[in-house]
Design a protein around this motif. Structure first.
Motif, mmCIF file in Angstrom:
data_model
loop_
_atom_site.group_PDB
_atom_site.id
_atom_site.type_symbol
_atom_site.label_atom_id
_atom_site.label_comp_id
_atom_site.label_asym_id
_atom_site.label_seq_id
_atom_site.Cartn_x
_atom_site.Cartn_y
_atom_site.Cartn_z
ATOM 1 N N SER A 288 0.825 -1.212 0.000
ATOM 2 C CA SER A 288 0.000 0.000 0.000
ATOM 3 C C SER A 288 0.855 1.256 0.000
ATOM 4 C CB SER A 288 -0.918 0.010 1.225
ATOM 5 O OG SER A 288 -1.763 -1.101 1.208
ATOM 6 N N ARG A 289 1.941 1.247 0.784
ATOM 7 C CA ARG A 289 2.826 2.420 0.818
ATOM 8 C C ARG A 289 3.523 2.624 -0.529
ATOM 9 N NH1 ARG A 289 3.672 0.770 6.118
ATOM 10 N NH2 ARG A 289 5.499 -0.477 5.598
ATOM 11 N N ALA A 290 3.904 1.525 -1.154
ATOM 12 C CA ALA A 290 4.561 1.639 -2.474
ATOM 13 C C ALA A 290 3.610 2.254 -3.500
ATOM 14 C CB ALA A 290 5.043 0.270 -2.939
ATOM 15 N N ILE A 291 2.349 1.811 -3.487
ATOM 16 C CA ILE A 291 1.359 2.379 -4.408
ATOM 17 C C ILE A 291 1.152 3.860 -4.101
ATOM 18 C CG2 ILE A 291 -1.066 2.294 -5.122
ATOM 19 C CD1 ILE A 291 -0.927 -0.756 -4.627
ATOM 20 N N GLY A 292 1.152 4.205 -2.812
ATOM 21 C CA GLY A 292 1.026 5.602 -2.410
ATOM 22 C C GLY A 292 2.203 6.440 -2.874
ATOM 23 N N ARG A 293 3.422 5.880 -2.809
ATOM 24 C CA ARG A 293 4.602 6.601 -3.296
ATOM 25 C C ARG A 293 4.529 6.822 -4.802
ATOM 26 N NH1 ARG A 293 7.455 3.439 0.211
ATOM 27 N NH2 ARG A 293 8.121 1.993 -1.433
ATOM 28 N N LEU A 294 3.973 5.843 -5.536
ATOM 29 C CA LEU A 294 3.856 5.980 -6.990
ATOM 30 C C LEU A 294 2.921 7.121 -7.378
ATOM 31 C CD1 LEU A 294 3.588 2.263 -8.142
ATOM 32 C CD2 LEU A 294 5.567 3.764 -8.298
ATOM 33 N N SER A 295 1.791 7.195 -6.697
ATOM 34 C CA SER A 295 0.820 8.224 -7.077
ATOM 35 C C SER A 295 1.129 9.568 -6.430
ATOM 36 C CB SER A 295 -0.602 7.782 -6.727
ATOM 37 O OG SER A 295 -0.688 7.524 -5.345
ATOM 38 N N GLY A 296 1.653 9.572 -5.223
ATOM 39 C CA GLY A 296 1.968 10.818 -4.532
ATOM 40 C C GLY A 296 0.712 11.477 -3.983
ATOM 41 N N LYS A 297 0.908 12.530 -3.255
ATOM 42 C CA LYS A 297 -0.224 13.230 -2.655
ATOM 43 C C LYS A 297 -1.024 13.935 -3.738
ATOM 44 C CE LYS A 297 -1.365 16.372 1.080
ATOM 45 N NZ LYS A 297 -0.829 17.218 2.159
ATOM 46 N N GLY A 298 -2.267 13.522 -3.919
ATOM 47 C CA GLY A 298 -3.126 14.111 -4.939
ATOM 48 C C GLY A 298 -2.690 13.776 -6.362
ATOM 49 N N GLY A 299 -1.888 12.736 -6.525
ATOM 50 C CA GLY A 299 -1.424 12.341 -7.852
ATOM 51 C C GLY A 299 -0.238 13.156 -8.349
ATOM 52 N N LYS A 300 0.368 13.931 -7.447
ATOM 53 C CA LYS A 300 1.444 14.849 -7.848
ATOM 54 C C LYS A 300 2.651 14.104 -8.437
ATOM 55 C CE LYS A 300 4.657 18.164 -5.910
ATOM 56 N NZ LYS A 300 5.220 18.725 -4.679
ATOM 57 N N THR A 301 3.063 13.021 -7.814
ATOM 58 C CA THR A 301 4.241 12.294 -8.285
ATOM 59 C C THR A 301 3.981 11.661 -9.647
ATOM 60 O OG1 THR A 301 4.846 11.827 -6.003
ATOM 61 C CG2 THR A 301 5.901 10.508 -7.695
ATOM 62 N N LYS A 302 2.819 11.037 -9.796
ATOM 63 C CA LYS A 302 2.466 10.412 -11.080
ATOM 64 C C LYS A 302 2.437 11.453 -12.198
ATOM 65 C CE LYS A 302 -1.489 9.136 -13.157
ATOM 66 N NZ LYS A 302 -2.799 8.919 -13.382
ATOM 67 N N PHE A 303 1.825 12.608 -11.954
ATOM 68 C CA PHE A 303 1.748 13.664 -12.961
ATOM 69 C C PHE A 303 3.136 14.229 -13.288
ATOM 70 C CE2 PHE A 303 -2.759 14.377 -11.376
ATOM 71 C CZ PHE A 303 -3.304 13.651 -12.407
ATOM 72 N N ALA A 304 3.996 14.336 -12.270
ATOM 73 C CA ALA A 304 5.349 14.848 -12.505
ATOM 74 C C ALA A 304 6.125 13.898 -13.412
ATOM 75 C CB ALA A 304 6.077 15.037 -11.186
ATOM 76 N N ILE A 305 5.986 12.599 -13.171
ATOM 77 C CA ILE A 305 6.672 11.616 -14.020
ATOM 78 C C ILE A 305 6.094 11.658 -15.432
ATOM 79 C CG2 ILE A 305 7.106 9.154 -14.367
ATOM 80 C CD1 ILE A 305 7.136 8.884 -11.294
ATOM 81 N N GLU A 306 4.757 11.756 -15.540
ATOM 82 C CA GLU A 306 4.119 11.834 -16.856
ATOM 83 C C GLU A 306 4.614 13.044 -17.643
ATOM 84 O OE1 GLU A 306 -0.272 9.740 -16.352
ATOM 85 O OE2 GLU A 306 -0.087 11.899 -16.145
ATOM 86 N N ASN A 307 4.653 14.186 -17.004
ATOM 87 C CA ASN A 307 5.043 15.414 -17.700
ATOM 88 C C ASN A 307 6.524 15.424 -18.063
ATOM 89 O OD1 ASN A 307 2.444 16.417 -17.606
ATOM 90 N ND2 ASN A 307 2.784 17.467 -15.664
ATOM 91 N N ALA A 308 7.364 14.919 -17.167
ATOM 92 C CA ALA A 308 8.801 14.914 -17.446
ATOM 93 C C ALA A 308 9.160 13.917 -18.538
ATOM 94 C CB ALA A 308 9.576 14.607 -16.176
ATOM 95 N N SER A 309 8.477 12.767 -18.552
ATOM 96 C CA SER A 309 8.827 11.722 -19.524
ATOM 97 C C SER A 309 7.928 11.725 -20.757
ATOM 98 C CB SER A 309 8.758 10.349 -18.854
ATOM 99 O OG SER A 309 7.452 10.072 -18.422
ATOM 100 N N LYS A 310 6.959 12.616 -20.804
ATOM 101 C CA LYS A 310 6.017 12.703 -21.931
ATOM 102 C C LYS A 310 5.322 11.358 -22.175
ATOM 103 C CE LYS A 310 8.686 16.320 -24.071
ATOM 104 N NZ LYS A 310 9.645 16.651 -25.109
ATOM 105 N N THR A 311 4.795 10.793 -21.105
ATOM 106 C CA THR A 311 4.072 9.520 -21.178
ATOM 107 C C THR A 311 2.742 9.668 -20.462
ATOM 108 O OG1 THR A 311 5.108 8.724 -19.144
ATOM 109 C CG2 THR A 311 6.155 8.104 -21.215
ATOM 110 N N ARG A 312 1.927 8.641 -20.524
ATOM 111 C CA ARG A 312 0.701 8.544 -19.733
ATOM 112 C C ARG A 312 0.818 7.292 -18.898
ATOM 113 N NH1 ARG A 312 0.302 13.038 -20.104
ATOM 114 N NH2 ARG A 312 -0.909 14.202 -21.582
ATOM 115 N N ILE A 313 0.461 7.388 -17.617
ATOM 116 C CA ILE A 313 0.605 6.275 -16.681
ATOM 117 C C ILE A 313 -0.739 5.964 -16.059
ATOM 118 C CG2 ILE A 313 1.724 5.500 -14.550
ATOM 119 C CD1 ILE A 313 4.000 7.498 -15.229
ATOM 120 N N VAL A 314 -1.068 4.673 -15.997
ATOM 121 C CA VAL A 314 -2.258 4.213 -15.300
ATOM 122 C C VAL A 314 -1.802 3.258 -14.210
ATOM 123 C CG1 VAL A 314 -4.369 2.843 -15.486
ATOM 124 C CG2 VAL A 314 -3.794 4.476 -17.274
#
Length: 180
Positions: free
Chosen positions: A105-131
């Motif tokens: 659960s913590r690992a999944i939380g680290r992937l998405s970040g607070k409010g999805g911030k980490t996931k969006f940062a990775i998406e924007n930096a790498s020009k990808t879409r993540i589900v």
């Protein structure tokens, strides 16, 4: 009186059915070799047999349906139809590290970040879409960009803090910007 005038102004001119018929198609005899402009007969070879259907777009349609079923937005799935160098990579968290219970659960939380911030940062930096779907992760993008996103996500799964992943992403995107 006015109703008769209105009815007469709305009448449609009828055309006899014989005038609607098209003239018969002309029938041309095939040209003989000596009638051609340069005097040589030419063969036309078909790339596919005429009785086989064209299935070139079926794979792209299947990719669209697959992406949509994985949880990508319709716009992202449509991009699969239009762009040739777009791929989907899927993996599970247990492929990177075996985690159970609260650790997972913590690992999944680290992937998405607070409010999805980490996931969006990775998406924007790498020009990808993540589900992130439960323990499965799906990445849509070009081959090189998927690698950047996958490395960042794997670092987070292995326990790296988000700040360290952000600084690594900044360095990678700066190197990519210098190339182009």
């Amino acid at each position: 009186m006015e109703s008769n005038q209105a009815a007469s102004s709305m009448e449609v001119e009828t055309v006899p059915s014989e005038a609607k018929l098209l003239p018969p198609k002309p029938k041309f005899e095939p040209l003989k070799p000596h009638e051609m402009s340069d005097g040589q007969a030419r063969r036309v070879e078909l790339k596919t047999r005429p009785d086989t259907p064209d299935i070139s777009n079926l794979q792209k349609c299947a990719d669209f349906v697959h992406a949509f079923m994985l949880g990508f937005d319709v716009i992202d799935a449509i991009a699969l139809l239009r762009l040739d160098e777009l791929y989907i990579e899927s993996f599970e968290i247990k492929d990177v590290k075996t985690l159970r219970g609260d650790h997972l659960s913590r690992a999944i939380g680290r992937l998405s970040g607070k409010g999805g911030k980490t996931k969006f940062a990775i998406e924007n930096a790498s020009k990808t879409r993540i589900v992130i779907a439960d323990t499965k992760i799906h990445i849509l993008g070009s081959f090189a960009n998927i690698k950047i996103a996958r490395d960042s996500l794997c670092s987070l799964i292995l326990g790296s803090p988000a700040g360290k992943v952000y600084s690594k992403l900044r360095a990678v995107t700066a190197r990519l910007a210098e190339r182009f």
